[in-house]
Design a protein around this motif. Structure first.
Motif, short mmCIF file in Angstrom:
data_model
loop_
_atom_site.label_atom_id
_atom_site.label_comp_id
_atom_site.label_asym_id
_atom_site.label_seq_id
_atom_site.Cartn_x
_atom_site.Cartn_y
_atom_site.Cartn_z
N THR A 41 0.85 -1.19 0.00
CA THR A 41 0.00 0.00 0.00
C THR A 41 0.89 1.23 0.00
O THR A 41 1.76 1.36 0.86
N PRO A 42 0.68 2.15 -0.96
CA PRO A 42 1.45 3.39 -0.93
C PRO A 42 0.93 4.33 0.16
O PRO A 42 -0.27 4.38 0.43
N TYR A 43 1.84 5.03 0.80
CA TYR A 43 1.53 6.02 1.83
C TYR A 43 2.17 7.34 1.43
O TYR A 43 3.22 7.71 1.93
N PRO A 44 1.53 8.07 0.51
CA PRO A 44 2.11 9.36 0.10
C PRO A 44 1.89 10.43 1.18
O PRO A 44 1.08 10.25 2.09
N VAL A 45 2.63 11.52 1.05
CA VAL A 45 2.46 12.66 1.94
C VAL A 45 1.28 13.48 1.42
O VAL A 45 1.24 13.85 0.24
N ILE A 46 0.33 13.77 2.30
CA ILE A 46 -0.83 14.59 1.97
C ILE A 46 -0.67 15.91 2.71
O ILE A 46 -0.49 15.94 3.93
N ALA A 56 1.32 18.39 7.07
CA ALA A 56 1.56 17.26 6.18
C ALA A 56 1.50 15.97 6.98
O ALA A 56 1.92 15.93 8.14
N ARG A 57 0.97 14.93 6.37
CA ARG A 57 0.89 13.62 7.02
C ARG A 57 0.89 12.53 5.95
O ARG A 57 0.55 12.79 4.80
N ARG A 58 1.28 11.34 6.34
CA ARG A 58 1.20 10.19 5.43
C ARG A 58 -0.19 9.57 5.57
O ARG A 58 -0.71 9.42 6.67
N GLU A 59 -0.74 9.20 4.42
CA GLU A 59 -2.08 8.63 4.42
C GLU A 59 -2.12 7.47 3.43
O GLU A 59 -1.61 7.57 2.31
N ALA A 60 -2.74 6.37 3.83
CA ALA A 60 -2.83 5.18 2.98
C ALA A 60 -3.66 5.48 1.73
O ALA A 60 -4.65 6.21 1.79
N ARG A 61 -3.25 4.89 0.64
CA ARG A 61 -3.99 4.95 -0.62
C ARG A 61 -4.28 3.52 -1.07
O ARG A 61 -3.68 3.03 -2.02
N PRO A 62 -5.21 2.81 -0.39
CA PRO A 62 -5.46 1.41 -0.73
C PRO A 62 -6.00 1.21 -2.14
O PRO A 62 -5.84 0.13 -2.72
N GLY A 63 -6.60 2.24 -2.71
CA GLY A 63 -7.08 2.14 -4.09
C GLY A 63 -5.94 2.09 -5.09
O GLY A 63 -6.15 1.77 -6.26
N GLU A 64 -4.73 2.38 -4.64
CA GLU A 64 -3.55 2.37 -5.51
C GLU A 64 -2.58 1.25 -5.12
O GLU A 64 -1.39 1.32 -5.41
N ASN A 65 -3.11 0.21 -4.43
CA ASN A 65 -2.26 -0.91 -3.99
C ASN A 65 -1.46 -1.48 -5.15
O ASN A 65 -1.91 -1.48 -6.29
N TYR A 118 7.41 -1.46 10.41
CA TYR A 118 6.49 -0.50 11.03
C TYR A 118 5.64 -1.24 12.06
O TYR A 118 4.97 -2.23 11.74
N ARG A 119 5.65 -0.76 13.29
CA ARG A 119 4.82 -1.34 14.35
C ARG A 119 3.36 -0.94 14.17
O ARG A 119 2.46 -1.70 14.55
N VAL A 120 3.15 0.25 13.66
CA VAL A 120 1.83 0.74 13.27
C VAL A 120 2.00 1.27 11.85
O VAL A 120 3.11 1.55 11.42
N PRO A 121 0.93 1.41 11.08
CA PRO A 121 1.08 1.89 9.71
C PRO A 121 1.80 3.25 9.65
O PRO A 121 1.75 4.03 10.61
N PRO A 122 2.49 3.52 8.55
CA PRO A 122 3.23 4.79 8.42
C PRO A 122 2.36 6.00 8.73
O PRO A 122 1.18 6.05 8.36
N GLY A 123 2.94 6.94 9.44
CA GLY A 123 2.22 8.17 9.77
C GLY A 123 1.37 8.10 11.02
O GLY A 123 0.78 9.08 11.43
#
Length: 170
Positions: A41-46, A56-65, A118-123
């Motif tokens: 899963t990509p985690y781009p900076v939003i 700014a924060r990292r947010e999952a983009r599951p639609g772009e897996n 990562y112990r928890v998802p990025p961000g």
């Protein structure tokens, strides 16, 4: 005669400017390949521009897996991407990779990678030291201004389960 010399000088200056400007900017493509055997899963900076100052924060983009055999272009002018595989709980094994791009101000131009668990998802660590990612491997690779592929592969010889390959593709 003077007019021809002036035109020649202007043309020469324009050519020098274009050559120098092109030498300062990375103009090639970077492609990221997932060869881990798991979906990433990509985690781009939003960036949130609606607040002052912007956050700014990292947010999952599951639609772009990214499926295990897929690839995605990495924007050379964007933020440094992170790719994450959920469900890997063993802290000695990799589940995320950060790609740092030093393509414009660095001499030589560089690509850095960091492999994490990562112990928890990025961000989502929010400053909690117990939730920060564990750095498993890192390297900085000098590259030329040619097309680049970055492949993340699972398996030996890496003790954390992932091997990173950065290759130039002219």
């Amino acid at each position: 005669m003077a007019n021809n010399s002036r035109n020649c000088l202007i043309s020469l200056c324009a050519i020098c400017y274009v050559v120098l400007a092109a030498g300062c900017d990375f103009t090639s493509r970077i492609t990221f390949f997932n060869r881990t055997g798991d979906t990433m899963t990509p985690y781009p900076v939003i960036v949130d521009d609606t607040v002052d100052p912007p956050t700014a924060r990292r947010e999952a983009r599951p639609g772009e897996n990214l499926a295990p055999t897929e690839s995605v272009p990495i924007p050379i002018n964007g933020f440094n991407p992170v790719f994450y595989v959920p469900g890997i709980d063993d802290e000695s094994l990799a589940n995320g990779v950060y790609i740092g791009l030093g393509l414009f101000d660095a001499d030589p131009i560089q690509i850095q990678y960091k492999v994490f668990h990562y112990r928890v998802p990025p961000g989502e660590a929010s400053g909690d030291p117990d939730q920060r990612p564990i750095l498993l491997q890192e390297d900085i690779v000098a590259v030329e201004d040619v097309n680049i592929t970055i492949a993340v592969r699972a398996g030996e010889p890496s003790p954390d389960g992932w091997n990173i390959m950065i290759r130039e593709r002219p």
